[in-house]
Design a protein around this motif. Structure first.
Motif, mmCIF file in Angstrom:
data_model
loop_
_atom_site.group_PDB
_atom_site.id
_atom_site.type_symbol
_atom_site.label_atom_id
_atom_site.label_comp_id
_atom_site.label_asym_id
_atom_site.label_seq_id
_atom_site.Cartn_x
_atom_site.Cartn_y
_atom_site.Cartn_z
ATOM 1 N N LYS A 1 -7.587 13.463 1.045
ATOM 2 C CA LYS A 1 -7.028 12.217 1.573
ATOM 3 C C LYS A 1 -7.566 11.068 0.731
ATOM 4 O O LYS A 1 -8.770 10.901 0.588
ATOM 5 N N ILE A 2 -6.642 10.280 0.175
ATOM 6 C CA ILE A 2 -7.005 9.174 -0.701
ATOM 7 C C ILE A 2 -6.403 7.894 -0.138
ATOM 8 O O ILE A 2 -5.210 7.863 0.176
ATOM 9 N N GLU A 3 -7.221 6.859 -0.016
ATOM 10 C CA GLU A 3 -6.731 5.561 0.439
ATOM 11 C C GLU A 3 -6.726 4.598 -0.743
ATOM 12 O O GLU A 3 -7.745 4.411 -1.410
ATOM 13 N N VAL A 4 -5.551 4.021 -0.999
ATOM 14 C CA VAL A 4 -5.360 3.105 -2.109
ATOM 15 C C VAL A 4 -4.919 1.760 -1.534
ATOM 16 O O VAL A 4 -3.865 1.682 -0.903
ATOM 17 N N PRO A 5 -5.719 0.704 -1.722
ATOM 18 C CA PRO A 5 -5.332 -0.587 -1.153
ATOM 19 C C PRO A 5 -4.132 -1.176 -1.882
ATOM 20 O O PRO A 5 -3.921 -0.931 -3.070
ATOM 21 N N LYS A 6 -3.356 -1.947 -1.133
ATOM 22 C CA LYS A 6 -2.268 -2.695 -1.750
ATOM 23 C C LYS A 6 -2.868 -3.952 -2.337
ATOM 24 O O LYS A 6 -3.652 -4.632 -1.690
ATOM 25 N N LYS A 7 -2.514 -4.252 -3.544
ATOM 26 C CA LYS A 7 -2.965 -5.492 -4.167
ATOM 27 C C LYS A 7 -1.739 -6.210 -4.684
ATOM 28 O O LYS A 7 -0.816 -5.596 -5.211
#
Length: 111
Positions: A90-96
């Motif tokens: 599980k990978i969390e990638v922030p929105k920028k």
């Protein structure tokens, strides 16, 4: 069989990537970030067989596989969080927000 089956979910402030990696060990999974692409690679080492043993049928995969996803050039490795549990990465990638680059065209005033 397809390897590295992946779901990508969108939330208000981040994307969540969930990837099936059954049979893999955490130590054999690598994540890297380059030019805005998140690359995920994983490997499984084949166990040594006895000399008198041969396969009648073999369906399990041994070797290395990888996938990459474009996540944006403004992210750093510190922005991305990953965990591996029960065969699921599980990978969390922030929105920028993408920074808009100004055009390089310069105007000249007319006198």
């Amino acid at each position: 069989p397809a390897l590295m089956k992946t779901d990508i979910k969108e939330k208000n402030d981040k994307y969540i990537i969930e990837m099936d990696l059954p049979g893999y060990e955490k130590e054999n999974i690598n994540l890297s970030l380059e030019d805005g692409y998140l690359e995920i690679s994983a490997s499984v080492v084949k166990e040594n067989n006895d000399d008198d043993e041969k396969f009648v049928r073999q369906e399990r995969y041994y070797g290395e596989c990888s996938r990459s996803f474009y996540v944006g050039e403004d992210l750093t490795e510190e922005d991305i969080h990953a965990e591996f549990k029960n065969g699921i990465l599980k990978i969390e990638v922030p929105k920028k927000e993408e920074t808009k680059k100004l055009p390089k065209t310069k105007t000249i005033e007319i006198e």
